[in-house]
Design a protein around this motif. Sequence first.
Motif, PDB file in Angstrom:
ATOM      1  N   LEU A   1      -6.401  -0.812  -5.815  1.00  0.00           N
ATOM      2  CA  LEU A   1      -6.390   0.611  -5.500  1.00  0.00           C
ATOM      3  C   LEU A   1      -6.752   1.421  -6.745  1.00  0.00           C
ATOM      4  N   GLY A   2      -6.218   1.006  -7.893  1.00  0.00           N
ATOM      5  CA  GLY A   2      -6.512   1.698  -9.146  1.00  0.00           C
ATOM      6  C   GLY A   2      -8.003   1.729  -9.452  1.00  0.00           C
TER       7      GLY A   2
ATOM      8  N   GLY B   1       3.546  -7.625 -13.823  1.00  0.00           N
ATOM      9  CA  GLY B   1       3.421  -8.526 -12.670  1.00  0.00           C
ATOM     10  C   GLY B   1       2.085  -8.370 -11.988  1.00  0.00           C
ATOM     11  N   GLY B   2       1.008  -8.525 -12.752  1.00  0.00           N
ATOM     12  CA  GLY B   2      -0.335  -8.202 -12.264  1.00  0.00           C
ATOM     13  C   GLY B   2      -0.829  -9.019 -11.089  1.00  0.00           C
ATOM     14  N   THR B   3      -0.258 -10.215 -10.858  1.00  0.00           N
ATOM     15  CA  THR B   3      -0.743 -11.032  -9.746  1.00  0.00           C
ATOM     16  C   THR B   3       0.216 -11.028  -8.556  1.00  0.00           C
ATOM     17  N   SER B   4       1.281 -10.237  -8.623  1.00  0.00           N
ATOM     18  CA  SER B   4       2.190 -10.101  -7.475  1.00  0.00           C
ATOM     19  C   SER B   4       1.496  -9.316  -6.378  1.00  0.00           C
ATOM     20  N   GLY B   5       2.148  -9.218  -5.218  1.00  0.00           N
ATOM     21  CA  GLY B   5       1.589  -8.402  -4.146  1.00  0.00           C
ATOM     22  C   GLY B   5       1.391  -6.966  -4.578  1.00  0.00           C
ATOM     23  N   ILE B   6       2.417  -6.386  -5.209  1.00  0.00           N
ATOM     24  CA  ILE B   6       2.327  -5.005  -5.706  1.00  0.00           C
ATOM     25  C   ILE B   6       1.282  -4.917  -6.806  1.00  0.00           C
TER      26      ILE B   6
ATOM     27  N   LEU C   1       0.832  -1.203   0.000  1.00  0.00           N
ATOM     28  CA  LEU C   1       0.000   0.000   0.000  1.00  0.00           C
ATOM     29  C   LEU C   1       0.869   1.256   0.000  1.00  0.00           C
ATOM     30  N   PHE C   2       1.902   1.297   0.853  1.00  0.00           N
ATOM     31  CA  PHE C   2       2.814   2.444   0.867  1.00  0.00           C
ATOM     32  C   PHE C   2       3.506   2.584  -0.495  1.00  0.00           C
ATOM     33  N   THR C   3       3.951   1.468  -1.072  1.00  0.00           N
ATOM     34  CA  THR C   3       4.688   1.508  -2.337  1.00  0.00           C
ATOM     35  C   THR C   3       3.812   1.987  -3.486  1.00  0.00           C
ATOM     36  N   VAL C   4       2.624   1.400  -3.610  1.00  0.00           N
ATOM     37  CA  VAL C   4       1.737   1.781  -4.716  1.00  0.00           C
ATOM     38  C   VAL C   4       1.245   3.215  -4.540  1.00  0.00           C
ATOM     39  N   TRP C   5       0.890   3.568  -3.298  1.00  0.00           N
ATOM     40  CA  TRP C   5       0.389   4.937  -3.094  1.00  0.00           C
ATOM     41  C   TRP C   5       1.451   5.960  -3.483  1.00  0.00           C
TER      42      TRP C   5
ATOM     43  N   PRO D   1      -6.196  -6.832   0.908  1.00  0.00           N
ATOM     44  CA  PRO D   1      -5.096  -7.429   0.148  1.00  0.00           C
ATOM     45  C   PRO D   1      -5.535  -8.766  -0.435  1.00  0.00           C
ATOM     46  N   GLU D   2      -4.990  -9.132  -1.562  1.00  0.00           N
ATOM     47  CA  GLU D   2      -5.218 -10.471  -2.113  1.00  0.00           C
ATOM     48  C   GLU D   2      -4.262 -11.430  -1.398  1.00  0.00           C
ATOM     49  N   MET D   3      -4.827 -12.415  -0.710  1.00  0.00           N
ATOM     50  CA  MET D   3      -4.012 -13.327   0.093  1.00  0.00           C
ATOM     51  C   MET D   3      -3.702 -14.603  -0.690  1.00  0.00           C
ATOM     52  N   ASP D   4      -2.442 -14.991  -0.644  1.00  0.00           N
ATOM     53  CA  ASP D   4      -2.049 -16.236  -1.306  1.00  0.00           C
ATOM     54  C   ASP D   4      -1.946 -17.375  -0.291  1.00  0.00           C
ATOM     55  N   ARG D   5      -0.883 -17.352   0.550  1.00  0.00           N
ATOM     56  CA  ARG D   5      -0.702 -18.433   1.514  1.00  0.00           C
ATOM     57  C   ARG D   5      -0.127 -17.901   2.818  1.00  0.00           C
TER      58      ARG D   5
END
Length: 332
Positions: free
Chosen positions: A166-167, A154-159, A131-135, A301-305
Amino acid sequence: MADLPQMMTAIEISAPGGPEVLVPCQRPVPVPGPGEVLLKVAYAGVNRPDVIQRKGLYPPPPGASDLPGLEVSGTVVAVGNAVDRNEIGAMYCALVSGGGYAEYCVARLDQCLPVPASLGMAEAAALPETLFTVWHNVFERAYVCEGETILVHGGTSGIGSMAIKLGKLFGLHVIVTCGSDEKCSAALALGADHAINYSALDFVEEVKRLTGGQGAHIVLDMVAGSYVARNLQCLRDDGRHVTIAVQGGMVAEINMAQVMMRRLTLTGSTLRPRSAQFKALLAQEIQVHAWPMVTDGRLRPEMDRVFPLSDAAAAHAHMESGEHVGKIVLEI
C-alpha cells in the motif's frame, strides 16, 4: 434460512493454550440480524489477534462470537432485516468481530467489500484485516503524505507486507525490519525500498544512515516494549509513532523531553473493539481510495499458505513459528 442447514462445523477454542486447543465442533448456523448478511464462508484469514485470543489474552468484545476469525470471504446465502434480498448470491470479503473459523459467518453488510472477478476468494479473505488496519493507522492516524518515509517492523508479516504494498502504491519510501537475511530478501521482493536485518544490525543507526541522518516520518510499531524508545530515535522532528500490537511488552520507558522538543506524536489503535459505525466508515473510505487498486489488480495480498479448516491448529503453529511470509488462510 429455510433451505440452510441448522448446524455447521466450526473451530472453537476449547481452553486457553497452545494451537492444540483449537478443535472442531458443531454450532448452530448463525442468523443475520438487521443490516447483516450470512456468508457461506469460502476462506477465513488467520491473524495474530486470533493467536492472542486462543491464549486467553484477547477476549472477544461484547456481543461478538467466541469463535476465532476476524476476516472471511464467501457468498451471501441469507440476509437480515433492512438488507435487500438481491444481495443473496453476492460474493464479498468482510471484516468481522469473530466467528470466521466456520462454515457460515454473519457480517455487517457495511463492513463487506465486493470481490471483483479478478480476485480469488483465498486472496479476498486475506485482505480485510490488514487493509483496514494499515489504512486506519498509516493513512488516518499517522496522516501520511506522498513522498514520506515509513519504518515498518515485521516487514514480511501480513501487516508488514500490506504496509509495503500500500505504501508503494501511494508514493511512500518504505523501510522495513526483518529477523533474517532471507526475510529481508523477501521484503525487498515485495517492494520495500530497504530491509534491515535487526538480528545483525542496529536498526536505529541503519535508519539514520538510510535517511541521511534525517530519520523516518512514521514508525508503524507492532513490538512496543523496549522498542518504543529506539523507534523514537528513528523519527525525524514532527514524526509520528503508531503502535498496533504489543508483542514485545505493554510497558515502555521514554524520554518525554525528547517528545516535547522534537514535537513527536505517539498514537496507536486496536480495530476489533471499535464501533460498527466506525468500521463502516472505514470500509467506505477503503472502497473509495484503495479498492479500485484491488479491482484493477495493482493491490494483492502476499499469500503464504492455505490450510484446511480442520488444520487450524497447524495454521496457528505455522504463524507462531515466524516462518511465514504474508498471509495464512483457512479453506472452509
